[in-house]
Design an enzyme around this catalytic site. Structure first.
Site, PDB file in Angstrom:
ATOM      1  N   TYR A  99       3.607   7.056   9.834  1.00 11.88           N
ATOM      2  CA  TYR A  99       2.801   5.878   9.507  1.00 11.88           C
ATOM      3  C   TYR A  99       3.641   4.781   8.848  1.00 11.88           C
ATOM      4  O   TYR A  99       3.500   3.607   9.177  1.00 11.88           O
ATOM      5  CB  TYR A  99       1.617   6.281   8.609  1.00 11.88           C
ATOM      6  CG  TYR A  99       0.602   5.175   8.454  1.00 11.88           C
ATOM      7  CD1 TYR A  99      -0.332   4.933   9.454  1.00 11.88           C
ATOM      8  CD2 TYR A  99       0.596   4.365   7.325  1.00 11.88           C
ATOM      9  CE1 TYR A  99      -1.254   3.905   9.333  1.00 11.88           C
ATOM     10  CE2 TYR A  99      -0.327   3.334   7.191  1.00 11.88           C
ATOM     11  CZ  TYR A  99      -1.250   3.115   8.195  1.00 11.88           C
ATOM     12  OH  TYR A  99      -2.153   2.086   8.070  1.00 11.88           O
ATOM     13  N   PRO A 140      -4.123   0.673  18.731  1.00 12.35           N
ATOM     14  CA  PRO A 140      -3.863   0.127  17.394  1.00 12.35           C
ATOM     15  C   PRO A 140      -3.992   1.131  16.246  1.00 12.35           C
ATOM     16  O   PRO A 140      -3.623   0.817  15.116  1.00 12.35           O
ATOM     17  CB  PRO A 140      -4.903  -0.994  17.253  1.00 12.35           C
ATOM     18  CG  PRO A 140      -5.961  -0.679  18.243  1.00 12.35           C
ATOM     19  CD  PRO A 140      -5.309   0.060  19.364  1.00 12.35           C
ATOM     20  N   TYR A 166      -9.336   5.339   7.560  1.00 16.95           N
ATOM     21  CA  TYR A 166      -9.494   5.691   8.976  1.00 16.95           C
ATOM     22  C   TYR A 166     -10.542   6.788   9.044  1.00 16.95           C
ATOM     23  O   TYR A 166     -10.315   7.884   8.531  1.00 16.95           O
ATOM     24  CB  TYR A 166      -8.177   6.209   9.550  1.00 16.95           C
ATOM     25  CG  TYR A 166      -7.075   5.170   9.667  1.00 16.95           C
ATOM     26  CD1 TYR A 166      -6.244   4.872   8.585  1.00 16.95           C
ATOM     27  CD2 TYR A 166      -6.866   4.486  10.857  1.00 16.95           C
ATOM     28  CE1 TYR A 166      -5.234   3.930   8.692  1.00 16.95           C
ATOM     29  CE2 TYR A 166      -5.850   3.537  10.978  1.00 16.95           C
ATOM     30  CZ  TYR A 166      -5.036   3.262   9.894  1.00 16.95           C
ATOM     31  OH  TYR A 166      -4.039   2.330  10.015  1.00 16.95           O
ATOM     32  N   HIS A 168       0.843  -1.204   0.000  1.00 18.60           N
ATOM     33  CA  HIS A 168       0.000   0.000   0.000  1.00 18.60           C
ATOM     34  C   HIS A 168       0.872   1.246   0.000  1.00 18.60           C
ATOM     35  O   HIS A 168       1.585   1.517   0.957  1.00 18.60           O
ATOM     36  CB  HIS A 168      -0.911   0.022   1.232  1.00 18.60           C
ATOM     37  CG  HIS A 168      -2.077  -0.900   1.112  1.00 18.60           C
ATOM     38  ND1 HIS A 168      -3.179  -0.828   1.924  1.00 18.60           N
ATOM     39  CD2 HIS A 168      -2.325  -1.921   0.247  1.00 18.60           C
ATOM     40  CE1 HIS A 168      -4.053  -1.764   1.574  1.00 18.60           C
ATOM     41  NE2 HIS A 168      -3.554  -2.441   0.565  1.00 18.60           N
ATOM     42  N   LYS A 206       1.184   0.198  15.044  1.00 17.68           N
ATOM     43  CA  LYS A 206       2.595   0.191  15.417  1.00 17.68           C
ATOM     44  C   LYS A 206       3.016  -0.986  16.307  1.00 17.68           C
ATOM     45  O   LYS A 206       4.222  -1.251  16.459  1.00 17.68           O
ATOM     46  CB  LYS A 206       2.945   1.487  16.171  1.00 17.68           C
ATOM     47  CG  LYS A 206       2.909   2.717  15.313  1.00 17.68           C
ATOM     48  CD  LYS A 206       4.161   2.831  14.467  1.00 17.68           C
ATOM     49  CE  LYS A 206       4.045   3.869  13.386  1.00 17.68           C
ATOM     50  NZ  LYS A 206       3.828   3.305  12.052  1.00 17.68           N
TER      51      LYS A 206
END
Ligand code: RFL
Ligand code: PHB
Length: 391
Positions: A385, A293, A201, A72, A297
């Site tokens: 990220y 979560p 998200y 991704h 990580k």
């Protein structure tokens, strides 16, 4: 029994460390409280940072991940149903994440263990650590009622948040830092195609939602829920309705509903224990720290901890130098705290807090709108990220 390193726990931290040490010819025995089937069945992480991908490559355990993992180069945020894309690759000089479930990573680590001489003792009950402040630690346990013991040079506490290792550090030495969030995540796993090619998200007035996946035919979805809620409160239809509402009409139109074959509720917590070494004991992974979560990580931090730890142990066993061992805690914690900060921040801007008034809600909306408009803000999100460098 005798070994160089006794590793407590056969999760990602313990198994990655065992393979790293075996590659360098350092002996290790992994003691795991459960059996393999139990460990492999736990549905957990889904997203691998570059650091973790690199580690699997270095171990030569990457074949299935390269074949089946989904690369991704971007991710998405949604604010009250309005989606916007974060181009992770463009913002980070070509870095990306790989969607490959923790269960698959564990299977690969276990499958390769026998051929590489990685020894795992399953069903080790009542594990106890002794003599950690001396030169010859001993680990004891029971196997089917029989007392066992293992003499070693060092102990790696990789036994997760509820393990015994952290508790072996005297209370006068151990410092613990914690934030408990007033909500949890309700997770659903279903064999239906994901709603989008990437993750989403979503911050919605009713609470957070996440659209994730395990493969082109398997979806993983989460909705924020109250800590008092029970799985029985969430029949499939209620879950899909709530998810679709929070993701917004644009994405909801692409959600395929189906029977969930796994459902779970996980509370959210931030936690760090310092130091990560005491005498001959090292802590790594969830034994030392927990992140909510949201930033994906947890498993990645387990991988970076044991990379640092293996480096220190190899230096010690090959050249007798103790500098790496002495610096392990500070080096690992520097990376851990940055991931703690990111995970806390990403949770704070995407979730609904019970005490939230109109002012806090509007600040949250302004922050997400700022991210949408500012390349600098997007870059900051993206570099965290995909994972910060291993310094
Ligand atoms: P683990 O995986 O908990 O493994 C510890 C092992 O130690 C064993 N054990 C003992 N063995 C012997 N004696 C004892 N006394 C023992 N006590 C415990 C346990 O049985 C177990 O096998 O810790 P480790 O290795 O540090 O790995 C940490 C990760 O598992 C964890 O951080 C991640 O799953 C967190 N996480 C995520 N991480 C990511 O990197 N990306 C994600 O996308 C992501 N999503 C998630 C997550 C965790 C979640 N839950 C369920 C908390 C999503 C969720 C919902
Ligand atoms: C998952 O797919 O389980 C997952 C993905 C991203 C997260 C957390 C969990 O941030």
């Amino acid at each position: 029994m005798k070994t160089d390193i006794a590793i407590i726990g056969a999760g990602p931290a313990g198994m990655l460390l065992a393979h790293l040490l075996s590659q360098e010819g350092i002996s290790a025995v992994v003691l795991e409280r459960r059996d393999r089937a139990y460990v492999e069945a736990r549905v957990r992480a889904g997203v691998l940072e570059q650091v973790t991908v690199d580690l699997l490559r270095r171990l030569g355990l990457n074949a299935r991940m390269e074949r089946e993992g989904l690369v991704h180069g971007g991710t998405n945020l949604a604010l009250d149903g309005e989606l916007f894309h974060i181009d992770l690759a463009a913002l980070t000089g070509g870095r990306h994440v790989v969607v490959y479930g923790q269960q698959e990573v564990m299977k690969d680590l276990f499958d390769a263990a026998p051929a590489r001489g990685v020894e795992i003792v399953w069903n080790a009950e009542d594990v106890a650590l002794h003599g950690l402040d001396g030169d010859e630690p001993i680990v004891t346990w029971t196997a089917q009622g029989e007392a066992k013991q293992l003499a070693c040079r060092f102990v790696a506490g990789c036994d997760g948040f509820h393990g015994v290792s952290r508790a072996a550090i005297p209370a006068t030495v151990l410092r613990q830092f914690e934030r408990v969030y007033p909500f949890g995540w309700l997770g659903f796993l279903a064999d239906v195609p994901p709603a989008d090619e990437e993750l989403v998200y979503a911050n919605h007035e009713r609470g957070f939602a996440l659209a994730s996946m395990r493969s082109p035919t398997r979806s993983r979805y989460y909705v924020q829920c109250g800590l008092e809620e029970k799985l029985e409160d969430w029949p499939d239809e209620r879950f899909w309705d709530e998810l679709c509402l929070r993701l917004g009409p644009q994405l909801a139109a692409k959600v395929t509903r189906g029977a969930a074959f796994e459902k779970s509720i996980a509370p959210l917590r931030s936690f760090v224990a310092e130091p990560m070494r005491w005498g001959r004991l090292f802590l790594a992974g969830d034994a030392a720290h927990i992140v909510p979560p949201t930033g994906a990580k947890g498993m990645n931090l387990a991988a970076s901890d044991v990379t640092f730890l293996a480096e220190a142990l190899v230096e010690f066993f090959k050249s007798g130098k103790a500098g790496g061992i002495e610096g392990y805690s500070a080096r690992a914690l520097a990376r851990v705290w940055k991931a703690e900060r990111f995970s806390w921040w990403f949770t704070s801007v995407t979730h609904r807090f019970p005490e939230m008034d109109g002012f806090s809600r509007r600040l949250q909306m302004a922050e997400l709108d700022y991210i949408r408009q500012s390349e600098a803000a997007q870059r900051s999100l993206a570099e965290n990220y995909v994972g910060l460098p291993m310094l």
